[in-house]
Write an enzyme that holds these catalytic residues in place. Structure first.
Site, PDB file in Angstrom:
ATOM      1  N   HIS A 121      -7.732   3.520  -2.607  1.00 61.57           N
ATOM      2  CA  HIS A 121      -6.521   2.947  -3.197  1.00 61.57           C
ATOM      3  C   HIS A 121      -6.059   1.686  -2.475  1.00 61.57           C
ATOM      4  CE1 HIS A 121      -3.834   4.376   0.075  1.00 61.57           C
ATOM      5  NE2 HIS A 121      -4.709   5.369   0.150  1.00 61.57           N
ATOM      6  N   ASP A 122      -5.576   0.734  -3.238  1.00 62.32           N
ATOM      7  CA  ASP A 122      -5.001  -0.515  -2.736  1.00 62.32           C
ATOM      8  C   ASP A 122      -6.012  -1.418  -2.034  1.00 62.32           C
ATOM      9  OD1 ASP A 122      -2.045  -0.023  -3.324  1.00 62.32           O
ATOM     10  OD2 ASP A 122      -2.521   1.725  -2.096  1.00 62.32           O
ATOM     11  N   GLY A 139      -8.272   3.661   2.056  1.00 61.83           N
ATOM     12  CA  GLY A 139      -7.243   2.883   1.397  1.00 61.83           C
ATOM     13  C   GLY A 139      -6.901   1.617   2.151  1.00 61.83           C
TER      14      GLY A 139
END
Length: 258
Positions: A121-122, A139
Site C-alpha cells: 500500500h502507498d 507499504g
C-alpha cells in the site's frame, strides 16, 4: 467493441475502453477503469477504486487493487493508479493506499512486474522498473525510474530505492538505496554501481567515470555521509548524473545502505 469472455464477471459500474480484452473467470469490480488495448488474462481479480491505463497486460491469478491488510486500514476509499505499457505477470498482488499516507498506490509506465511479486500500500513505482519474481515491497516504498530488484528482494516499509539502482538476488533492504548503487545481501550492503545498466542505457563514459569517483567518495574514503556530501558538491555541479546520486543521498530519511 470490448473483447470480454462470456465467463468473465464485469461490474456494471466498471468502465472499459474499446478493445480491452478480459479473459475467462476474471472479475472486474466496481470502480475499476481500464484503458484501451489493455489485456486482462484469465482468473484475474481487479478491485477498485483502480485506474489502469493503456496497453497493459495483466496475467492470470493476479490480484490488483485489493484492500491492504495494514491494520490501520478501515475500509476507506483509497486508490490504485497504473499507467501505460506495463506487464504484470502471474500471481502478482498490488494493494491500494491508506489515508494515513497518500491514499494511493502508483505504478508508472513501461514496468515489468514478474511472477508473484508484491507491491504494498502507498508504494510508488516509477517508469521502466523491473521487479523480478517474488520481490516484495512493504507499504510506503518508493522505487525510482529504471531500478531493478532481483528475485526474492525484500524492501522494508518507507525505504526509497534510487533511480538506476540494482539489487542482487535475495537482498533484504532496510535502508534507502542511492541512485545507481548496486546492493546485495541480508542485510543489504552497497557493492558497487550499476555500471552495466548505465552502458546499456547510453550513459557516456565520462559520466560513468564521474559516478565511479563519486561512489568512492561516499563508500571508500572513510568519510561520514555529511563529509561526503560536501565533497560531492563540485562534481554534482558538472554532471547531472552525480547530482542525481547526491540528491538521493541528501533526501534519505532512513539513512543510506552502506
Amino acid at each position: 467493441m470490448s473483447l470480454i469472455d462470456s465467463r468473465a464477471i464485469i461490474d456494471p459500474t466498471a468502465v472499459l475502453a474499446d478493445n480491452v480484452e478480459v479473459g475467462p473467470w476474471s472479475i472486474v469490480g466496481p470502480g475499476v477503469e481500464i484503458g484501451e488495448g489493455t489485456v486482462i488474462g484469465p482468473h484475474v481479480i481487479l478491485r477498485g477504486p483502480t485506474r489502469i491505463g493503456k496497453h497493459n497486460h495483466i496475467y492470470q491469478f493476479s490480484s490488483v487493487g485489493e484492500d491492504t491488510p495494514d491494520l490501520k486500514y478501515k475500509g476507506e476509499a483509497t486508490r490504485l493508479v497504473i499507467g501505460d505499457h506495463n506487464v504484470i505477470r502471474e500471481g502478482v498482488t498490488i494493494h491500494r493506499g491508506t489515508i494515513q499516507d497518500r491514499a494511493e498506490t502508483t505504478l508508472g509506465d513501461h514496468n515489468l512486474i514478474m511472477a508473484y511479486a508484491h507491491i504494498g500500500h502507498d508504494s510508488v513505482i516509477g517508469n521502466h522498473c523491473i521487479l523480478v519474481n517474488n520481490t516484495a515491497l512493504a507499504g510506503h516504498v518508493h522505487v525510482d525510474d529504471w531500478a531493478i530488484l532481483s528475485g526474492f528482494t525484500l524492501v522494508h516499509q518507507y525505504c526509497h530505492i534510487g533511480a538506476h539502482s540494482f539489487s542482487g538476488m535475495g537482498t533484504a533492504i532496510g535502508k534507502d538505496v542511492p541512485a545507481f548503487v548496486t546492493v546485495f545481501g541480508n542485510p543489504a550492503e552497497a557493492r558497487s554501481m550499476n555500471f552495466e545498466g548505465m552502458r546499456r542505457r547510453g550513459f557516456s563514459e565520462e559520466s560513468i567515470h564521474a559516478l565511479r569517483r563519486a561512489y568512492k567518495t561516499v563508500y571508500r574514503q572513510g568519510l561520514t555521509v555529511e563529509q561526503a556530501i560536501v565533497e560531492l558538491s563540485e562534481p554534482a555541479a558538472q554532471f547531472p548524473e552525480v547530482e542525481l546520486f547526491l540528491k538521493s543521498i541528501q533526501s534519505s530519511t532512513r539513512g543510506i545502505t552502506r
